[in-house]
Design a protein around this motif. Structure first.
Motif, PDB file in Angstrom:
ATOM      1  N   LEU A  36       0.838  -1.194   0.000  1.00  0.00           N
ATOM      2  CA  LEU A  36       0.000   0.000   0.000  1.00  0.00           C
ATOM      3  C   LEU A  36       0.879   1.253   0.000  1.00  0.00           C
ATOM      4  O   LEU A  36       2.033   1.215   0.443  1.00  0.00           O
ATOM      5  N   PRO A  37       0.345   2.380  -0.464  1.00  0.00           N
ATOM      6  CA  PRO A  37       1.108   3.626  -0.356  1.00  0.00           C
ATOM      7  C   PRO A  37       1.392   3.944   1.110  1.00  0.00           C
ATOM      8  O   PRO A  37       0.571   3.661   1.990  1.00  0.00           O
ATOM      9  N   THR A  38       2.554   4.521   1.381  1.00  0.00           N
ATOM     10  CA  THR A  38       2.924   4.885   2.754  1.00  0.00           C
ATOM     11  C   THR A  38       2.713   6.376   2.974  1.00  0.00           C
ATOM     12  O   THR A  38       2.413   7.126   2.034  1.00  0.00           O
ATOM     13  N   ASN A  39       2.917   6.812   4.201  1.00  0.00           N
ATOM     14  CA  ASN A  39       2.730   8.227   4.535  1.00  0.00           C
ATOM     15  C   ASN A  39       3.978   9.071   4.280  1.00  0.00           C
ATOM     16  O   ASN A  39       4.021  10.245   4.647  1.00  0.00           O
ATOM     17  N   GLU A  40       4.995   8.498   3.638  1.00  0.00           N
ATOM     18  CA  GLU A  40       6.278   9.195   3.543  1.00  0.00           C
ATOM     19  C   GLU A  40       6.232  10.441   2.662  1.00  0.00           C
ATOM     20  O   GLU A  40       6.905  11.430   2.935  1.00  0.00           O
ATOM     21  N   ARG A  41       5.438  10.416   1.580  1.00  0.00           N
ATOM     22  CA  ARG A  41       5.320  11.615   0.745  1.00  0.00           C
ATOM     23  C   ARG A  41       4.590  12.730   1.499  1.00  0.00           C
ATOM     24  O   ARG A  41       4.964  13.903   1.429  1.00  0.00           O
ATOM     25  N   LEU A  42       3.553  12.353   2.264  1.00  0.00           N
ATOM     26  CA  LEU A  42       2.840  13.349   3.064  1.00  0.00           C
ATOM     27  C   LEU A  42       3.739  13.888   4.176  1.00  0.00           C
ATOM     28  O   LEU A  42       3.660  15.064   4.540  1.00  0.00           O
ATOM     29  N   GLU A  43       4.589  13.031   4.708  1.00  0.00           N
ATOM     30  CA  GLU A  43       5.553  13.462   5.716  1.00  0.00           C
ATOM     31  C   GLU A  43       6.483  14.529   5.140  1.00  0.00           C
ATOM     32  O   GLU A  43       6.761  15.545   5.792  1.00  0.00           O
ATOM     33  N   PHE A  44       6.951  14.306   3.919  1.00  0.00           N
ATOM     34  CA  PHE A  44       7.816  15.253   3.227  1.00  0.00           C
ATOM     35  C   PHE A  44       7.108  16.602   3.066  1.00  0.00           C
ATOM     36  O   PHE A  44       7.677  17.670   3.330  1.00  0.00           O
ATOM     37  N   LEU A  45       5.847  16.549   2.654  1.00  0.00           N
ATOM     38  CA  LEU A  45       5.073  17.772   2.458  1.00  0.00           C
ATOM     39  C   LEU A  45       4.812  18.480   3.779  1.00  0.00           C
ATOM     40  O   LEU A  45       4.981  19.702   3.901  1.00  0.00           O
ATOM     41  N   GLY A  46       4.411  17.710   4.784  1.00  0.00           N
ATOM     42  CA  GLY A  46       4.101  18.291   6.084  1.00  0.00           C
ATOM     43  C   GLY A  46       5.304  18.937   6.729  1.00  0.00           C
ATOM     44  O   GLY A  46       5.185  19.976   7.396  1.00  0.00           O
ATOM     45  N   ASP A  47       6.476  18.341   6.537  1.00  0.00           N
ATOM     46  CA  ASP A  47       7.704  18.922   7.083  1.00  0.00           C
ATOM     47  C   ASP A  47       7.950  20.303   6.482  1.00  0.00           C
ATOM     48  O   ASP A  47       8.331  21.241   7.194  1.00  0.00           O
ATOM     49  N   ALA A  48       7.716  20.441   5.180  1.00  0.00           N
ATOM     50  CA  ALA A  48       7.918  21.732   4.520  1.00  0.00           C
ATOM     51  C   ALA A  48       6.940  22.780   5.044  1.00  0.00           C
ATOM     52  O   ALA A  48       7.312  23.934   5.294  1.00  0.00           O
ATOM     53  N   VAL A  49       5.671  22.384   5.221  1.00  0.00           N
ATOM     54  CA  VAL A  49       4.670  23.310   5.763  1.00  0.00           C
ATOM     55  C   VAL A  49       5.048  23.713   7.184  1.00  0.00           C
ATOM     56  O   VAL A  49       5.008  24.900   7.546  1.00  0.00           O
ATOM     57  N   LEU A  50       5.424  22.749   7.990  1.00  0.00           N
ATOM     58  CA  LEU A  50       5.822  23.006   9.377  1.00  0.00           C
ATOM     59  C   LEU A  50       6.984  23.982   9.454  1.00  0.00           C
ATOM     60  O   LEU A  50       6.954  24.952  10.221  1.00  0.00           O
ATOM     61  N   GLN A  51       8.027  23.732   8.658  1.00  0.00           N
ATOM     62  CA  GLN A  51       9.209  24.590   8.684  1.00  0.00           C
ATOM     63  C   GLN A  51       8.863  26.022   8.291  1.00  0.00           C
ATOM     64  O   GLN A  51       9.336  26.986   8.916  1.00  0.00           O
ATOM     65  N   LEU A  52       8.049  26.180   7.249  1.00  0.00           N
ATOM     66  CA  LEU A  52       7.684  27.525   6.784  1.00  0.00           C
ATOM     67  C   LEU A  52       6.865  28.262   7.833  1.00  0.00           C
ATOM     68  O   LEU A  52       7.137  29.432   8.148  1.00  0.00           O
ATOM     69  N   VAL A  53       5.857  27.587   8.399  1.00  0.00           N
ATOM     70  CA  VAL A  53       4.988  28.242   9.382  1.00  0.00           C
ATOM     71  C   VAL A  53       5.772  28.654  10.618  1.00  0.00           C
ATOM     72  O   VAL A  53       5.641  29.777  11.110  1.00  0.00           O
ATOM     73  N   VAL A  54       6.608  27.758  11.122  1.00  0.00           N
ATOM     74  CA  VAL A  54       7.380  28.059  12.330  1.00  0.00           C
ATOM     75  C   VAL A  54       8.399  29.158  12.058  1.00  0.00           C
ATOM     76  O   VAL A  54       8.579  30.070  12.873  1.00  0.00           O
ATOM     77  N   THR A  55       9.056  29.111  10.894  1.00  0.00           N
ATOM     78  CA  THR A  55      10.032  30.141  10.548  1.00  0.00           C
ATOM     79  C   THR A  55       9.370  31.507  10.445  1.00  0.00           C
ATOM     80  O   THR A  55       9.883  32.506  10.977  1.00  0.00           O
ATOM     81  N   ASP A  56       8.225  31.568   9.789  1.00  0.00           N
ATOM     82  CA  ASP A  56       7.497  32.826   9.654  1.00  0.00           C
ATOM     83  C   ASP A  56       7.059  33.355  11.013  1.00  0.00           C
ATOM     84  O   ASP A  56       7.171  34.560  11.303  1.00  0.00           O
ATOM     85  N   TYR A  57       6.589  32.455  11.870  1.00  0.00           N
ATOM     86  CA  TYR A  57       6.134  32.861  13.201  1.00  0.00           C
ATOM     87  C   TYR A  57       7.289  33.435  14.026  1.00  0.00           C
ATOM     88  O   TYR A  57       7.153  34.490  14.661  1.00  0.00           O
ATOM     89  N   LEU A  58       8.423  32.751  14.030  1.00  0.00           N
ATOM     90  CA  LEU A  58       9.565  33.220  14.802  1.00  0.00           C
ATOM     91  C   LEU A  58      10.080  34.552  14.263  1.00  0.00           C
ATOM     92  O   LEU A  58      10.427  35.454  15.027  1.00  0.00           O
ATOM     93  N   TYR A  59      10.133  34.669  12.948  1.00  0.00           N
ATOM     94  CA  TYR A  59      10.614  35.908  12.321  1.00  0.00           C
ATOM     95  C   TYR A  59       9.720  37.088  12.708  1.00  0.00           C
ATOM     96  O   TYR A  59      10.204  38.186  12.994  1.00  0.00           O
ATOM     97  N   SER A  60       8.409  36.862  12.717  1.00  0.00           N
ATOM     98  CA  SER A  60       7.458  37.945  13.002  1.00  0.00           C
ATOM     99  C   SER A  60       7.348  38.250  14.485  1.00  0.00           C
ATOM    100  O   SER A  60       7.083  39.397  14.869  1.00  0.00           O
ATOM    101  N   THR A  61       7.542  37.244  15.328  1.00  0.00           N
ATOM    102  CA  THR A  61       7.323  37.410  16.764  1.00  0.00           C
ATOM    103  C   THR A  61       8.542  37.965  17.493  1.00  0.00           C
ATOM    104  O   THR A  61       8.428  38.851  18.336  1.00  0.00           O
ATOM    105  N   PHE A  62       9.715  37.433  17.163  1.00  0.00           N
ATOM    106  CA  PHE A  62      10.934  37.825  17.867  1.00  0.00           C
ATOM    107  C   PHE A  62      11.751  38.764  16.972  1.00  0.00           C
ATOM    108  O   PHE A  62      12.773  38.385  16.400  1.00  0.00           O
ATOM    109  N   GLU A  63      11.290  40.005  16.882  1.00  0.00           N
ATOM    110  CA  GLU A  63      11.828  40.942  15.903  1.00  0.00           C
ATOM    111  C   GLU A  63      13.271  41.363  16.183  1.00  0.00           C
ATOM    112  O   GLU A  63      13.973  41.804  15.273  1.00  0.00           O
ATOM    113  N   ASP A  64      13.714  41.252  17.431  1.00  0.00           N
ATOM    114  CA  ASP A  64      15.070  41.716  17.738  1.00  0.00           C
ATOM    115  C   ASP A  64      16.091  40.585  17.812  1.00  0.00           C
ATOM    116  O   ASP A  64      17.242  40.806  18.180  1.00  0.00           O
ATOM    117  N   LEU A  65      15.687  39.363  17.436  1.00  0.00           N
ATOM    118  CA  LEU A  65      16.639  38.258  17.403  1.00  0.00           C
ATOM    119  C   LEU A  65      17.329  38.195  16.045  1.00  0.00           C
ATOM    120  O   LEU A  65      16.676  38.310  15.001  1.00  0.00           O
TER     121      LEU A  65
END
Length: 245
Positions: A36-65
């Motif tokens: 059967l198909p595995t979840n590995e392709r979705l894992e790849f996609l989800g990792d990219a979404v996670l990284q972008l969202v967290v990076t954007d949040y940190l960039y916007s929240t901690f402006e002096d870092l």
């Protein structure tokens, strides 16, 4: 209420049943069921979404870092341990489709499987609802970790930090001296960090790796005891969280 509905209620978002089923399909289950198909392709996609969202949040929240400080903060929020922690909070483990071997070894409790599946679920949420909904899911699940010091430091690469501090101060080579104790069936380990031949922090654990990591953590605390050289995670916790609370 079905198991899928229970999980989606915990997530706070509707996910296409087919996408959710795929997100929960570990490769061990797929290989035992006619490939059967595995979840590995979705894992790849989800990792990219996670990284972008967290990076954007940190960039916007901690402006002096600075960039380097943000780069040290992000891994604590997207680490395997952090994602596994979130997965356990959601009760994700029992929903993962695992092969007999992984079931036998309690695969649903393994940090690596929980974290990978969590990323796949984020990928499924993105495919089912688009980026903004996936973004809100990630922020709702991840940002509470910022107020949890244990979770924040769980993903910290203490050994790398020790190397960086020793190199910056020209202190010499970093070495770990490890000894074991206890019966063969239940050994424990004690590690001591030596820098330039001088012993520093000591730590314990149920494996050599855990003992070394604990010793490195203690060493970092010793080396950064001055407020001007505070560890970045402690700095963020001290600077921002009291105001946020």
């Amino acid at each position: 209420m079905t198991e899928s509905e229970t999980l989606m209620k915990s997530l706070g978002v509707h996910i296409d049943p087919g996408a959710l089923r795929l997100a929960l399909t570990h490769r061990s289950y797929a290989y035992e069921n006619s490939g059967l198909p595995t979840n590995e392709r979705l894992e790849f996609l989800g990792d990219a979404v996670l990284q972008l969202v967290v990076t954007d949040y940190l960039y916007s929240t901690f402006e002096d870092l600075a960039e380097g400080e943000l780069a040290k903060l992000r891994p604590a929020l997207v680490s395997t341990r952090a994602l596994a922690r979130i997965a356990r909070t959601l009760g994700l483990g029992p929903h993962i489709r695992l092969g007999t071997g992984e079931l036998r070894t309690q695969g649903a409790e393994k940090d690596s499987i929980l974290a990978d599946t969590m990323e796949a679920v984020i990928g499924a949420a993105y495919l089912s609802n688009g980026f903004e909904t996936a973004r809100s899911v990630v922020l709702r699940l991840v940002t509470p970790l910022l107020s949890d010091k244990e979770a924040m430091t769980a993903g910290k690469d203490w050994k790398t930090t020790v190397q960086e501090l020793a190199a910056a101060r020209a202190m010499g080579d970093v070495r770990y001296m490890v000894e074991d104790f206890g019966p063969d069936h239940s050994k424990s380990f004690r590690a001591t960090v030596a820098i330039g031949g001088t012993p520093f922090g000591q730590g314990t654990g149920t494996s050599k790796k855990d003992a070394e990591r604990d010793a490195a953590r203690v060493t970092v605390e010793e080396l950064t005891s001055g407020r001007g050289e505070a560890d970045i995670l402690t700095l963020v916790l001290d600077r921002y969280l009291p105001a946020a609370e």
